[in-house]
Write a protein that holds these residues in place. Structure first.
Motif, mmCIF file in Angstrom:
data_model
loop_
_atom_site.group_PDB
_atom_site.id
_atom_site.type_symbol
_atom_site.label_atom_id
_atom_site.label_comp_id
_atom_site.label_asym_id
_atom_site.label_seq_id
_atom_site.Cartn_x
_atom_site.Cartn_y
_atom_site.Cartn_z
ATOM 1 N N THR A 30 2.758 -5.909 4.713
ATOM 2 C CA THR A 30 1.786 -5.626 6.199
ATOM 3 C C THR A 30 0.322 -5.484 5.140
ATOM 4 O O THR A 30 -0.130 -5.479 4.302
ATOM 5 C CB THR A 30 2.405 -5.114 7.339
ATOM 6 O OG1 THR A 30 2.586 -3.224 6.689
ATOM 7 C CG2 THR A 30 3.772 -4.960 7.828
ATOM 8 N N LEU A 31 0.094 -4.826 6.372
ATOM 9 C CA LEU A 31 -1.902 -4.527 6.614
ATOM 10 C C LEU A 31 -1.403 -3.126 5.594
ATOM 11 O O LEU A 31 -2.546 -2.722 4.729
ATOM 12 C CB LEU A 31 -2.448 -5.198 7.846
ATOM 13 C CG LEU A 31 -4.099 -4.018 7.530
ATOM 14 C CD1 LEU A 31 -4.873 -4.720 6.642
ATOM 15 C CD2 LEU A 31 -4.159 -3.946 9.004
ATOM 16 N N ASP A 32 -0.771 -2.067 6.315
ATOM 17 C CA ASP A 32 -0.926 -1.516 6.085
ATOM 18 C C ASP A 32 -0.115 -1.085 4.400
ATOM 19 O O ASP A 32 -1.130 -0.626 4.210
ATOM 20 C CB ASP A 32 0.161 -0.642 7.141
ATOM 21 C CG ASP A 32 -0.255 -0.226 7.953
ATOM 22 O OD1 ASP A 32 -1.613 -0.421 8.545
ATOM 23 O OD2 ASP A 32 0.665 0.139 9.087
ATOM 24 N N ASP A 33 1.055 -1.786 3.922
ATOM 25 C CA ASP A 33 0.947 -2.786 2.853
ATOM 26 C C ASP A 33 -0.193 -2.470 1.943
ATOM 27 O O ASP A 33 -0.127 -1.793 0.948
ATOM 28 C CB ASP A 33 2.472 -2.840 2.433
ATOM 29 C CG ASP A 33 3.131 -2.592 2.997
ATOM 30 O OD1 ASP A 33 3.644 -1.416 3.219
ATOM 31 O OD2 ASP A 33 3.778 -3.783 3.494
ATOM 32 N N GLY B 48 -11.559 -5.937 0.339
ATOM 33 C CA GLY B 48 -11.744 -7.329 0.730
ATOM 34 C C GLY B 48 -10.077 -7.512 1.084
ATOM 35 O O GLY B 48 -9.876 -8.657 0.243
ATOM 36 N N GLY B 49 -9.284 -7.658 1.798
ATOM 37 C CA GLY B 49 -8.045 -8.392 1.962
ATOM 38 C C GLY B 49 -7.402 -7.834 3.529
ATOM 39 O O GLY B 49 -8.175 -8.211 4.788
ATOM 40 N N GLY B 50 -5.838 -8.443 3.548
ATOM 41 C CA GLY B 50 -5.516 -8.188 5.141
ATOM 42 C C GLY B 50 -3.805 -8.551 4.611
ATOM 43 O O GLY B 50 -3.743 -9.041 4.328
ATOM 44 N N HIS C 129 2.984 -11.647 4.256
ATOM 45 C CA HIS C 129 2.702 -11.141 2.934
ATOM 46 C C HIS C 129 1.794 -10.767 3.001
ATOM 47 O O HIS C 129 0.637 -10.891 3.945
ATOM 48 C CB HIS C 129 2.447 -12.225 2.259
ATOM 49 C CG HIS C 129 2.502 -13.305 2.538
ATOM 50 N ND1 HIS C 129 2.741 -14.596 3.674
ATOM 51 C CD2 HIS C 129 0.672 -14.524 1.848
ATOM 52 C CE1 HIS C 129 1.954 -15.315 3.423
ATOM 53 N NE2 HIS C 129 0.840 -15.227 2.865
ATOM 54 N N ALA C 130 1.085 -9.385 2.251
ATOM 55 C CA ALA C 130 -0.355 -9.394 2.716
ATOM 56 C C ALA C 130 -1.250 -9.082 0.714
ATOM 57 O O ALA C 130 -0.124 -8.992 -0.008
ATOM 58 C CB ALA C 130 0.243 -8.177 2.944
ATOM 59 N N GLY C 131 -2.098 -9.003 0.951
ATOM 60 C CA GLY C 131 -2.804 -8.413 -0.836
ATOM 61 C C GLY C 131 -4.523 -8.420 -0.139
ATOM 62 O O GLY C 131 -5.172 -8.340 0.820
ATOM 63 N N PHE C 132 -5.610 -8.565 -1.037
ATOM 64 C CA PHE C 132 -6.329 -8.070 -1.530
ATOM 65 C C PHE C 132 -7.318 -8.545 -2.523
ATOM 66 O O PHE C 132 -6.705 -9.041 -3.725
ATOM 67 C CB PHE C 132 -6.598 -6.771 -1.164
ATOM 68 C CG PHE C 132 -6.918 -5.606 -2.368
ATOM 69 C CD1 PHE C 132 -7.064 -5.769 -3.484
ATOM 70 C CD2 PHE C 132 -5.218 -4.893 -1.474
ATOM 71 C CE1 PHE C 132 -6.921 -4.617 -4.212
ATOM 72 C CE2 PHE C 132 -5.175 -3.975 -2.794
ATOM 73 C CZ PHE C 132 -5.428 -3.836 -3.584
#
Length: 433
Positions: free
Chosen positions: A234-237, A359-361, A398-401
């Motif tokens: 998630t975003l928090d992860d 920068g990500g999300g 899924h999330a990353g940056f």
């Protein structure tokens, strides 16, 4: 006892021993019957003391005419001396010139930035530039160790891409076979999402290219970026991971590169304060902070450099700003389920006016909505069929940056411009050397 081939960086372990050092003459001064040669070899700098009595008349006379950056081999005995640069010096007993250097163009006097950039291949020999590039090495090493130690898999992504994923205005086109046009990548993220669906937690790390006609102190047209991506995240992860990464990098540089930071005269007190937790504020809160500070900022816009600087001034460590308006982010960013006009995005802003370093999300994992976004951004669907497959066949949150290495190095070193953070910078009007 034969002299031992030694690197200057290891000289402290050779006190009392006869050594040979192979390097270049950084500086020379004379005092009567003694020459003081500052020699560098890529691992450090050391002072070599040559007396006429120790080396003889011929060698002494030869040393009297050495030009800056002459390559040479010196032999002598290492001794500890608190007065010497670095705390050690070599009592020289022999000198061999390998390659003469005359009229070296970069002298201790002041030179303009353009003059130095035109001679960047020589400028990187200076003590300051070496210090910056050693910090860069430490940052890259820390990044790799961080992800490898957490079970992430390095999965490289293409530099040639077949489609302009976010429009062609900021991509470099490259002629390809059969009259086709490829583009130099501006991010490995889309491919990295596919990698994450195979390997779970991945990162790519390589050069990226932006054809923005920008001349700000934070922009290069070619830079290096690390991009982690996580399935079932998630975003928090993503924010938690970015915070841990930044802290790991800063602590590693403070531990391993104190000497280089000293050469750069970097005040390390602000870096010492980079500890968890980072403040986390919403875009709404950030916009209100800017208004209260008297900045002409309207909700719905992206932050400019002065806006990022103003926000960071309110905190003593990096700050994570989350949930930007969807209109300011890329088509693949997942909307906030509670407010569709917002995206589950984050920018991490460095303190001291260095702006966005992460920068990500969270990525859009809904097939139908992603299809709508591709159409709304007037992107060619056929170029994204493979990307849509990730939503057709077992989609997951899924999330990353992405983190730009050069901006991080500029911040850690306290540099005014990112052009010094990479050996050969590429900018709007700079393609050489």
């Amino acid at each position: 006892m034969d002299a031992t081939r030694t690197y200057i960086g290891e000289i402290a372990r050779r006190v009392g021993e006869r050594v040979t050092v192979r390097g270049w003459l950084h500086r020379r001064r004379s005092s009567g019957r003694i020459h003081f040669l500052t020699v560098r070899d890529g691992t450090g700098f050391v002072q070599v003391v040559l007396s006429k009595a120790a080396v003889g008349d011929d060698t002494f006379a030869q040393a009297d005419h050495l030009g800056q950056e002459t390559s040479l081999i010196v032999e002598g005995t290492v001794r500890e001396d608190a007065r010497a640069p670095g705390g050690y010096e070599i009592d020289g007993t022999g000198l061999e010139v390998v390659g003469a250097s005359h009229d070296y163009p970069i002298t201790p006097k002041e030179h303009g930035v353009d003059y130095l950039l035109d001679r960047r291949h020589l400028w990187i020999r200076s003590r300051r530039q070496q210090a910056i590039l050693r910090v860069r090495h430490e940052v890259i090493d820390a990044i790799r160790d961080f992800f490898n130690g957490r079970g992430f898999i390095l999965a490289d992504t293409p530099i040639f891409t077949p489609a302009a994923c976010e429009g062609t205005s900021t991509l470099f086109p490259v002629p390809y076979f059969d009259d086709r046009t490829a583009f130099l990548t501006q991010s490995g993220q889309l491919y990295n999402e596919a990698n994450a669906m195979a390997l779970g937690r991945v990162y790519c790390f390589g050069p990226t290219f932006r054809a923005e006609k920008s001349k700000t102190r934070r922009h290069l047209t070619e830079f290096w970026m690390v991009e982690p991506e996580m399935a079932y995240a998630t975003l928090d992860d993503a924010i938690d991971l970015a915070e841990a990464l930044v802290i790991a990098i800063v602590s590693r540089v403070l531990e391993a590169r104190r000497e280089e930071l000293g050469v750069l005269e970097r005040d390390t007190a602000p870096l010492e304060r980079v500890q968890a937790p980072f403040p986390r504020i919403s875009y709404d809160e950030a916009a209100e902070m800017l208004r209260k500070r008297g900045r002409p900022f309207e909700w719905g816009g992206d932050f400019g450099g002065p806006d990022e600087t103003a926000l960071a001034e309110s905190f003593d460590r990096p700050v994570a700003v989350h949930r930007f308006p969807s209109s300011t982010k890329a088509f693949y960013m997942k909307p906030d389920p509670e407010r569709a006009e917002l995206s589950l995005s984050v920018d991490v802003l460095a303190p001291e006016g260095y702006g966005e370093i992460v920068g990500g999300g969270q990525r859009l994992d809904d097939y139908d909505l992603l299809l709508e976004r591709i159409a709304a951004h007037d992107l060619p669907r056929e170029a994204f069929e493979w990307y849509l497959d990730l939503r057709r066949y077992g989609t997951v949150p899924h999330a990353g940056f992405g983190m730009g290495v050069e901006r991080v190095v500029a911040w850690l070193c306290g540099l005014e411009h990112v052009r010094e953070t990479i050996p050969y910078p590429r900018m709007l009007y700079r393609l050489t050397p």
